[in-house]
Design a protein around this motif. Structure first.
Motif, mmCIF file in Angstrom:
data_model
loop_
_atom_site.group_PDB
_atom_site.id
_atom_site.type_symbol
_atom_site.label_atom_id
_atom_site.label_comp_id
_atom_site.label_asym_id
_atom_site.label_seq_id
_atom_site.Cartn_x
_atom_site.Cartn_y
_atom_site.Cartn_z
ATOM 1 N N CYS A 129 0.869 -1.187 0.000
ATOM 2 C CA CYS A 129 0.000 0.000 0.000
ATOM 3 C C CYS A 129 0.898 1.227 0.000
ATOM 4 N N GLU A 130 1.016 1.840 -1.180
ATOM 5 C CA GLU A 130 1.980 2.932 -1.340
ATOM 6 C C GLU A 130 1.654 4.157 -0.503
ATOM 7 N N THR A 131 0.379 4.421 -0.311
ATOM 8 C CA THR A 131 0.012 5.696 0.315
ATOM 9 C C THR A 131 -0.589 5.543 1.717
ATOM 10 N N CYS A 132 -0.546 4.323 2.258
ATOM 11 C CA CYS A 132 -1.127 4.118 3.595
ATOM 12 C C CYS A 132 -0.357 4.909 4.662
ATOM 13 N N LEU A 133 0.969 4.897 4.560
ATOM 14 C CA LEU A 133 1.765 5.613 5.559
ATOM 15 C C LEU A 133 1.505 7.119 5.479
ATOM 16 N N GLN A 134 1.462 7.625 4.251
ATOM 17 C CA GLN A 134 1.178 9.052 4.055
ATOM 18 C C GLN A 134 -0.195 9.406 4.628
ATOM 19 N N VAL A 188 -7.465 -0.141 0.050
ATOM 20 C CA VAL A 188 -6.850 0.783 1.005
ATOM 21 C C VAL A 188 -5.856 1.710 0.312
ATOM 22 N N PRO A 189 -5.541 2.856 0.912
ATOM 23 C CA PRO A 189 -6.071 3.348 2.180
ATOM 24 C C PRO A 189 -7.506 3.862 2.042
ATOM 25 N N GLY A 213 -8.015 6.491 -0.868
ATOM 26 C CA GLY A 213 -6.761 7.124 -1.260
ATOM 27 C C GLY A 213 -6.349 8.165 -0.240
ATOM 28 N N ALA A 214 -5.093 8.593 -0.328
ATOM 29 C CA ALA A 214 -4.582 9.554 0.651
ATOM 30 C C ALA A 214 -5.299 10.896 0.525
ATOM 31 N N PRO A 215 -5.788 11.454 1.627
ATOM 32 C CA PRO A 215 -6.488 12.744 1.572
ATOM 33 C C PRO A 215 -5.508 13.908 1.602
ATOM 34 N N SER A 216 -4.756 14.035 0.527
ATOM 35 C CA SER A 216 -3.818 15.156 0.446
ATOM 36 C C SER A 216 -4.378 16.210 -0.502
#
Lengths: 147, 71
Positions: free
Chosen positions: A34-39, A76-77, A99-102
């Motif tokens: 999961c590439e963007t879970c940490l972010q 995920v995420p 997805g990451a909420p950026s």
């Protein structure tokens, strides 16, 4: 390290201070693949520091399949926004973020937290009635990009 | 809209992170809204128009005026 600038933190703190009920963000994540879970986790970690009405609850997507299914999460995420009803019981807002909420998505997430946390709907009365009249299951997906 | 009706679920999807979904729903620009896999709205609309289009499968405004909203 804070991702948000101090001025933005102050603005958010002020917005969140209007919340009348707690909001829990169920964060579905997995450690591998999961590439963007940490972010996403880093972004979410900013929020509880800005309001004692906001809590993050991490859900392991791999181990807690049942919970993922309960909230209709299939990748995920993902974030499920959970509010509280008048009796103090958890109430699923059925608002999700995939997805990451950026970027702009972060603003949408903040708006969702405020909506569920007591600000209420921005819809005017005619629109609210039209939406309230829906009686069939309706799944709305809005595709966005961070910029 | 999800907040105003328990039958409605709303998901914001980050299109670049999920190219399979973006392909499946032919996302050629953002914002793109897909309702019940069938109705597609490209771009942002004023709330009235958005709601009308998004809910166009549901009988339309004519009937809804006489329905009792769900609590």
């Amino acid at each position: 390290m804070a991702l948000l600038a101090p001025a933005d933190q102050d603005k958010l703190r002020e917005s969140f201070s209007a919340m009348s009920s707690p909001v829990r963000l169920l964060f579905f994540t997995q450690a591998l693949g999961c590439e963007t879970c940490l972010q996403t986790r880093q972004i979410l970690d900013e929020l509880p520091a800005l309001s004692d009405k906001i809590a993050i609850e991490e859900v392991n997507f791999v181990l807690e399949k049942e919970k993922a299914a309960q909230y209709g999460i299939d990748r995920v995420p993902a974030i499920a926004v959970i509010g509280q009803d008048a009796a103090g019981e958890p109430k699923d807002s059925r608002i999700r973020f995939l997805g990451a909420p950026s970027g702009y998505e972060f603003i949408s997430l903040v708006q969702a937290v405020l909506l569920v946390g007591g600000r209420g709907s921005n819809l005017d009365e005619a629109n609210r009635q039209r939406v309230a009249a829906v009686s069939t299951p309706t799944n709305i997906q809005v595709f966005t990009t961070p910029t | 809209m999800a907040f105003a009706n328990p039958h409605i679920t709303a998901t914001a999807v980050e299109a670049t992170e999920f190219p399979d979904l973006a392909r499946r729903y032919r996302v050629t620009g953002v914002p793109k809204t897909v309702v019940n896999e069938t109705i597609e709205i490209l771009g942002a609309l004023p709330p009235e128009m958005f709601i009308e289009q998004a809910l166009s499968y549901d009988g339309g405004d004519a009937n809804s005026k006489f329905q009792i909203p769900h609590s």
